[in-house]
Design a protein around this motif. Structure first.
Motif, PDB file in Angstrom:
ATOM      1  N   SER A   4      28.903  62.440  60.759  1.00  0.00           N
ATOM      2  CA  SER A   4      29.803  62.710  61.882  1.00  0.00           C
ATOM      3  C   SER A   4      30.936  61.690  61.892  1.00  0.00           C
ATOM      4  CB  SER A   4      29.048  62.636  63.210  1.00  0.00           C
ATOM      5  OG  SER A   4      28.634  61.306  63.482  1.00  0.00           O
ATOM      6  N   GLY A   5      31.956  62.000  62.687  1.00  0.00           N
ATOM      7  CA  GLY A   5      33.083  61.085  62.815  1.00  0.00           C
ATOM      8  C   GLY A   5      32.675  59.741  63.378  1.00  0.00           C
ATOM      9  N   TRP A   6      31.716  59.736  64.321  1.00  0.00           N
ATOM     10  CA  TRP A   6      31.252  58.482  64.909  1.00  0.00           C
ATOM     11  C   TRP A   6      30.618  57.579  63.850  1.00  0.00           C
ATOM     12  CZ3 TRP A   6      32.600  56.223  69.153  1.00  0.00           C
ATOM     13  CH2 TRP A   6      33.003  56.971  70.252  1.00  0.00           C
ATOM     14  N   THR A   7      29.813  58.167  62.985  1.00  0.00           N
ATOM     15  CA  THR A   7      29.190  57.380  61.918  1.00  0.00           C
ATOM     16  C   THR A   7      30.244  56.748  61.014  1.00  0.00           C
ATOM     17  OG1 THR A   7      27.250  58.830  61.930  1.00  0.00           O
ATOM     18  CG2 THR A   7      27.582  57.460  59.976  1.00  0.00           C
ATOM     19  N   VAL A   8      31.230  57.552  60.641  1.00  0.00           N
ATOM     20  CA  VAL A   8      32.297  57.052  59.774  1.00  0.00           C
ATOM     21  C   VAL A   8      33.099  55.960  60.474  1.00  0.00           C
ATOM     22  CG1 VAL A   8      34.439  57.660  58.581  1.00  0.00           C
ATOM     23  CG2 VAL A   8      32.469  59.213  58.492  1.00  0.00           C
ATOM     24  N   ALA A   9      33.441  56.193  61.754  1.00  0.00           N
ATOM     25  CA  ALA A   9      34.267  55.233  62.484  1.00  0.00           C
ATOM     26  C   ALA A   9      33.555  53.894  62.645  1.00  0.00           C
ATOM     27  CB  ALA A   9      34.639  55.805  63.848  1.00  0.00           C
ATOM     28  N   LEU A  10      32.282  53.938  63.041  1.00  0.00           N
ATOM     29  CA  LEU A  10      31.533  52.685  63.230  1.00  0.00           C
ATOM     30  C   LEU A  10      31.316  51.973  61.897  1.00  0.00           C
ATOM     31  CD1 LEU A  10      28.905  53.844  65.878  1.00  0.00           C
ATOM     32  CD2 LEU A  10      30.736  52.174  66.234  1.00  0.00           C
ATOM     33  N   SER A  11      31.083  52.731  60.838  1.00  0.00           N
ATOM     34  CA  SER A  11      30.903  52.118  59.516  1.00  0.00           C
ATOM     35  C   SER A  11      32.186  51.440  59.052  1.00  0.00           C
ATOM     36  CB  SER A  11      30.468  53.171  58.496  1.00  0.00           C
ATOM     37  OG  SER A  11      29.233  53.768  58.863  1.00  0.00           O
ATOM     38  N   LEU A  12      33.321  52.123  59.237  1.00  0.00           N
ATOM     39  CA  LEU A  12      34.602  51.543  58.832  1.00  0.00           C
ATOM     40  C   LEU A  12      34.923  50.299  59.658  1.00  0.00           C
ATOM     41  CD1 LEU A  12      36.804  54.740  58.305  1.00  0.00           C
ATOM     42  CD2 LEU A  12      35.874  53.210  56.551  1.00  0.00           C
ATOM     43  N   LEU A  13      34.619  50.350  60.966  1.00  0.00           N
ATOM     44  CA  LEU A  13      34.864  49.188  61.814  1.00  0.00           C
ATOM     45  C   LEU A  13      34.008  48.007  61.370  1.00  0.00           C
ATOM     46  CD1 LEU A  13      36.173  47.861  64.282  1.00  0.00           C
ATOM     47  CD2 LEU A  13      34.367  48.880  65.703  1.00  0.00           C
ATOM     48  N   SER A  14      32.753  48.274  61.009  1.00  0.00           N
ATOM     49  CA  SER A  14      31.861  47.206  60.554  1.00  0.00           C
ATOM     50  C   SER A  14      32.385  46.582  59.263  1.00  0.00           C
ATOM     51  CB  SER A  14      30.458  47.765  60.333  1.00  0.00           C
ATOM     52  OG  SER A  14      29.584  46.766  59.866  1.00  0.00           O
ATOM     53  N   VAL A  15      32.784  47.422  58.304  1.00  0.00           N
ATOM     54  CA  VAL A  15      33.276  46.915  57.018  1.00  0.00           C
ATOM     55  C   VAL A  15      34.587  46.155  57.193  1.00  0.00           C
ATOM     56  CG1 VAL A  15      34.136  47.585  54.743  1.00  0.00           C
ATOM     57  CG2 VAL A  15      32.098  48.688  55.688  1.00  0.00           C
ATOM     58  N   ALA A  16      35.516  46.726  57.991  1.00  0.00           N
ATOM     59  CA  ALA A  16      36.811  46.069  58.197  1.00  0.00           C
ATOM     60  C   ALA A  16      36.634  44.718  58.886  1.00  0.00           C
ATOM     61  CB  ALA A  16      37.724  46.969  59.024  1.00  0.00           C
ATOM     62  N   SER A  17      35.738  44.655  59.880  1.00  0.00           N
ATOM     63  CA  SER A  17      35.488  43.388  60.582  1.00  0.00           C
ATOM     64  C   SER A  17      34.857  42.371  59.650  1.00  0.00           C
ATOM     65  CB  SER A  17      34.581  43.627  61.789  1.00  0.00           C
ATOM     66  OG  SER A  17      35.174  44.513  62.715  1.00  0.00           O
ATOM     67  N   LEU A  18      33.973  42.831  58.769  1.00  0.00           N
ATOM     68  CA  LEU A  18      33.337  41.924  57.816  1.00  0.00           C
ATOM     69  C   LEU A  18      34.370  41.343  56.849  1.00  0.00           C
ATOM     70  CD1 LEU A  18      30.796  40.670  56.593  1.00  0.00           C
ATOM     71  CD2 LEU A  18      30.506  42.752  55.232  1.00  0.00           C
ATOM     72  N   ILE A  19      35.257  42.192  56.354  1.00  0.00           N
ATOM     73  CA  ILE A  19      36.309  41.704  55.451  1.00  0.00           C
ATOM     74  C   ILE A  19      37.199  40.692  56.172  1.00  0.00           C
ATOM     75  CG2 ILE A  19      38.363  42.383  54.152  1.00  0.00           C
ATOM     76  CD1 ILE A  19      36.940  45.048  53.578  1.00  0.00           C
ATOM     77  N   GLY A  20      37.560  41.018  57.418  1.00  0.00           N
ATOM     78  CA  GLY A  20      38.364  40.088  58.200  1.00  0.00           C
ATOM     79  C   GLY A  20      37.641  38.779  58.434  1.00  0.00           C
ATOM     80  N   ALA A  21      36.326  38.847  58.693  1.00  0.00           N
ATOM     81  CA  ALA A  21      35.550  37.630  58.923  1.00  0.00           C
ATOM     82  C   ALA A  21      35.524  36.745  57.680  1.00  0.00           C
ATOM     83  CB  ALA A  21      34.121  37.996  59.340  1.00  0.00           C
ATOM     84  N   VAL A  22      35.378  37.361  56.508  1.00  0.00           N
ATOM     85  CA  VAL A  22      35.387  36.588  55.267  1.00  0.00           C
ATOM     86  C   VAL A  22      36.721  35.857  55.112  1.00  0.00           C
ATOM     87  CG1 VAL A  22      35.349  36.754  52.747  1.00  0.00           C
ATOM     88  CG2 VAL A  22      33.721  38.079  54.114  1.00  0.00           C
ATOM     89  N   PHE A  23      37.805  36.555  55.377  1.00  0.00           N
ATOM     90  CA  PHE A  23      39.138  35.952  55.265  1.00  0.00           C
ATOM     91  C   PHE A  23      39.293  34.784  56.242  1.00  0.00           C
ATOM     92  CE2 PHE A  23      43.607  35.685  56.534  1.00  0.00           C
ATOM     93  CZ  PHE A  23      44.240  35.587  55.305  1.00  0.00           C
ATOM     94  N   VAL A  24      38.871  34.993  57.490  1.00  0.00           N
ATOM     95  CA  VAL A  24      39.029  33.966  58.526  1.00  0.00           C
ATOM     96  C   VAL A  24      38.110  32.776  58.275  1.00  0.00           C
ATOM     97  CG1 VAL A  24      38.671  33.474  60.977  1.00  0.00           C
ATOM     98  CG2 VAL A  24      39.847  35.567  60.288  1.00  0.00           C
ATOM     99  N   GLU A  25      36.856  33.041  57.904  1.00  0.00           N
ATOM    100  CA  GLU A  25      35.888  31.968  57.727  1.00  0.00           C
ATOM    101  C   GLU A  25      36.248  31.056  56.568  1.00  0.00           C
ATOM    102  OE1 GLU A  25      32.647  31.870  60.097  1.00  0.00           O
ATOM    103  OE2 GLU A  25      34.705  32.292  60.703  1.00  0.00           O
ATOM    104  N   ARG A  26      36.904  31.583  55.557  1.00  0.00           N
ATOM    105  CA  ARG A  26      37.295  30.757  54.414  1.00  0.00           C
ATOM    106  C   ARG A  26      38.407  29.779  54.773  1.00  0.00           C
ATOM    107  NH1 ARG A  26      35.835  32.537  49.249  1.00  0.00           N
ATOM    108  NH2 ARG A  26      37.791  31.728  48.399  1.00  0.00           N
ATOM    109  N   ARG A  27      39.085  30.020  55.900  1.00  0.00           N
ATOM    110  CA  ARG A  27      40.228  29.178  56.279  1.00  0.00           C
ATOM    111  C   ARG A  27      39.993  28.396  57.557  1.00  0.00           C
ATOM    112  NH1 ARG A  27      41.403  33.201  53.296  1.00  0.00           N
ATOM    113  NH2 ARG A  27      43.203  33.230  51.877  1.00  0.00           N
ATOM    114  N   ALA A  28      38.912  28.683  58.275  1.00  0.00           N
ATOM    115  CA  ALA A  28      38.654  28.008  59.547  1.00  0.00           C
ATOM    116  C   ALA A  28      38.206  26.567  59.308  1.00  0.00           C
ATOM    117  CB  ALA A  28      37.580  28.761  60.336  1.00  0.00           C
ATOM    118  N   ALA A  29      38.624  25.669  60.212  1.00  0.00           N
ATOM    119  CA  ALA A  29      38.228  24.262  60.101  1.00  0.00           C
ATOM    120  C   ALA A  29      36.731  24.098  60.335  1.00  0.00           C
ATOM    121  CB  ALA A  29      39.019  23.433  61.108  1.00  0.00           C
TER     122      ALA A  29
END
Length: 540
Positions: A246-271
Motif C-alpha cells: 500500500s501507499g502507507w507502507t511505501v511512504a513510511l519505508s521511504l521516510l525511514s530510509v531518508a531519515s536514516l541517510i540524513g542521520a548518517v550525514f549529520v552524525e558524521r559531522r556533529a561535534a
C-alpha cells in the motif's frame, strides 16, 4: 596507544575526564543491583501486565479498533528512546537521568490508571514507554559504571532475571488485579516498587557528577528517532491498518530510509553525535551489539510472544495457565544466566558462552517447531528449557562484550544501542512472524476444511479467528481445523528462528575476543584493533 602491561591485559589508568568511582563493597553493589532489578522489573511488567486486562479495558473505555495500541505504543516509544537516554547519560550523568526516567515512568503510570478514554490511555502509555526506555538503557550502563567487566558477570544475571520473571508474572498479576481491585491497578502496581527503587538508589548509588560541555545533537536525535519510528509504525500497522502493498507502507519505508541517510550525514559531522560513528569501527560492536543482538531479539520475542498462542489456541489453556506453563523457558534462562555470570567472572572470558547459547537457541527452536495439539507437555517443557538456556548463555553476555571494548565516554550509548538493536529485532520479528502466521492460516485452514470434508463457516476467515475463548466456542470440527492451522503456522515461525540463531552464531564466531578487564579503572583503549594488538604483545 594503550598497551597491555601483563598477561591479564590490564591497561593503564585513565586520564582527564575518564575517571572511575572508588571500588564498592560486594554488599553495596548488591543493594544497587537489587534496586536496578526492581526498576527493570516494573518497566518490563508494564508491557506484560496489560495483556489479560485488555478485554476489560475495551469493555470499560470502548475503542476496540485501538486495542492493539495500548501495548504497541509503549513498545514503540521504549525502543526509539533507548539510544537517546544512553547518549544523554554520557553527557550529563546516569544517576540524574535514571531518576528522571523513573519520575516519567511513575507519573505516566498514574495517568494511564486515571485514563477516561482510549486516546488518553494510549497517550499515557506512549509517554510511559519513554520512561521505561530510560530505565532499561541506564540500568545496564550503571552496572557497567560500578563493576569491572571481569566482575560484572556475577551481577548481570539478576538484570536478565527481571525480564524473565516479568514475562511470566505479568499475565498472572494482571489477571489477579482485573478480578480484584480493577484493571486500573495494572498501571498503579508498579508505582510503589519504582518509588522504593528510587529511594534505595538515592541512598546507595554514589557516582561522580558528570557534565560535558557539549552541544546536544538535536538534529541527529530527531532523524534517528524519525527513522526508527517510521520503521516500527510500518511494521506494527502493515497488514492491520493498511495492506503491506500500500501507499502507507511505501511512504513510511521511504521516510525511514531518508531519515536514516540524513542521520548518517549529520552524525558524521556533529561535534557530539547521538550515535557516534566511531562505534561502528569497533568490530565487537558491529558483530555483537548490532547483528547478534538484533537476531537474538528476533528469536527471543518470537518465542516468548507466540508460545502463549500455542498454549492458549492449540492447547486450549487459560491465559493464567499458559503463563505458568512457560515457566520452563524462564527457569532455563535464569539458571543458565546466573551460572554463566559466575563463570565469566571466574575465567575472564565471554565468547564461549554465546557460541554455546546460540546453537542451543537454534536447537530449542527446532524442538518447538515440532509442537502440535497432542504433544506431551514434558516434551514441550524440555524444548522451552533448551531455548531458555540458549538465551541465558547469550543475552547479557553480548552486552558485556560490547561494554568491554568501547571507551568509557561511549559506555552509555554503546550499552543502550545494543539494547536498541535487540528491541528493534523484537519489533521486526513480531511483525514478520505475524505475517507468516497470517499467511499460513489463510492457506492451511481452507485446505484442511476441504481435506476433511467440512463445510466452511459463514463469514470471512478473520471473523472466525478471534480470542482463544472465541475459538474455543467454535464447533468441534472447525475448532480442530483452526488449532491445527495455528500449529502449522507456529511451526513455520520456529523453523525461521533456527537459521537466524545460526547466523548470529557466525557473527559471534567472527569476533576476536578481548579478555575482560579486571579493574573498573582500566583505561579503555582508543580502538578494538589497538586492544587486540596490546593483548598480543602481552602474550595472551
Amino acid at each position: 596507544m594503550a598497551r597491555a602491561t601483563d598477561p591479564g591485559s590490564e591497561l593503564p589508568e585513565p586520564t582527564g575526564t575518564d575517571t572511575s568511582p572508588p571500588p564498592l563493597s560486594h554488599r553495596r553493589i548488591l543493594e544497587i543491583v537489587w534496586a536496578l532489578v526492581l526498576c527493570l522489573f516494573v518497566s518490563s511488567l508494564s508491557a506484560t501486565v496489560v495483556g489479560t486486562a485488555l478485554p476489560t479495558i475495551v469493555g470499560d473505555l470502548g475503542g476496540q479498533d485501538q486495542l492493539a495500541w495500548v501495548a504497541s505504543a509503549t513498545l514503540l516509544t521504549t525502543t526509539v528512546s533507548t539510544p537517546l537516554w544512553g547518549k544523554l547519560s554520557d553527557l550529563f550523568g546516569r544517576k540524574k537521568l535514571l531518576f528522571y526516567a523513573i519520575g516519567v515512568f511513575v507519573v505516566t503510570s498514574a495517568l494511564a490508571g486515571l485514563a477516561q478514554s482510549m486516546g488518553q490511555l494510549i497517550g499515557a502509555r506512549a509517554l510511559q514507554g519513554i520512561g521505561a526506555g530510560g530505565i532499561v538503557a541506564l540500568s545496564q550502563a550503571i552496572m557497567a559504571d560500578i563493576v569491572s567487566p571481569r566482575e560484572r558477570g556475577r551481577y548481570t544475571g539478576y538484570l536478565g532475571a527481571s525480564f524473565g520473571v516479568a514475562t511470566v508474572a505479568g499475565p498472572l498479576i494482571g489477571g489477579f488485579l482485573v478480578d480484584g481491585p480493577g484493571w486500573r491497578w495494572c498501571f498503579y502496581v508498579g508505582i510503589p516498587i519504582a518509588a522504593i527503587a528510587a529511594v534505595v538508589l538515592h541512598r546507595t548509588l554514589k557516582v561522580p557528577a558528570v557534565h560535558v560541555a557539549a552541544k546536544i545533537d538535536w538534529l541527529g536525535a530527531t532523524l534517528i528517532t524519525t527513522s526508527a519510528t517510521s520503521l516500527l509504525l510500518m511494521l506494527s500497522l502493515a497488514g492491520i491498518e493498511f495492506d503491506w502493498a500500500s501507499g502507507w507502507t511505501v511512504a513510511l519505508s521511504l521516510l525511514s530510509v531518508a531519515s536514516l541517510i540524513g542521520a548518517v550525514f549529520v552524525e558524521r559531522r556533529a561535534a557530539e553525535p547521538i550515535l557516534p560513528p566511531r562505534l561502528f569501527q569497533v568490530p565487537t560492536f558491529r558483530l555483537a551489539g548490532i547483528i547478534a543482538s538484533f537476531l537474538v531479539g528476533v528469536a527471543m520475542f518470537g518465542a516468548m510472544i507466540y508460545l502463549p498462542q500455542y498454549l492458549q489456541v492449540v492447547r486450549g489453556q487459560s491465559p493464567t495457565m499458559s503463563g505458568l506453563l512457560t515457566l520452563p523457558l524462564v527457569v532455563g534462562m535464569l539458571v543458565v544466566s546466573f551460572l554463566t555470570g559466575r563463570a565469566v567472572t571466574k575465567w575472564g572470558r565471554w565468547k564461549v558462552f554465546p557460541l554455546i547459547g546460540l546453537p542451543l537457541m537454534a536447537l530449542g527452536a527446532l524442538l518447538l517447531s515440532r509442537l502440535h495439539s497432542e504433544t506431551s507437555m514434558v516434551y514441550a517443557s524440555v524444548a522451552m528449557v533448551v531455548f531458555g538456556a540458549g538465551l541465558g548463555f547469550t543475552m547479557q553476555t553480548l552486552i558485556l562484550a560490547v561494554q568491554n571494548t568501547v571507551e568509557r565516554r561511549d559506555l552509555g550509548i554503546a550499552t543502550s544501542s545494543a539494547t536498541f538493536f535487540r528491541s528493534m529485532g523484537g519489533a521486526v520479528g513480531v511483525a514478520v512472524f505475524g505475517a507468516i502466521l497470517s499467511s499460513r492460516l489463510s492457506s492451511e485452514i481452507p485446505r484442511l476444511l476441504a481435506e476433511r470434508g467440512i463445510r466452511p463457516p459463514a463469514g470471512s476467515l478473520s471473523d472466525q479467528l478471534g480470542t482463544p475463548d472465541e475459538i474455543g466456542l467454535l464447533p468441534e470440527a472447525i475448532r480442530s481445523v483452526v488449532r491445527d492451522g495455528f500449529s502449522m503456522g507456529l511451526d513455520s515461525i520456529y523453523l525461521v528462528i533456527v537459521p537466524l540463531a545460526l547466523i548470529a552464531f557466525v557473527a559471534v564466531l567472527g569476533i576476536r575476543e578481548i579478555p575482560l578487564r579486571s579493574s573498573q579503572s582500566d583505561a579503555v583503549v582508543e580502538s578494538e584493533a589497538e586492544a587486540i594488538e596490546a593483548v598480543g604483545r602481552a602474550g595472551v
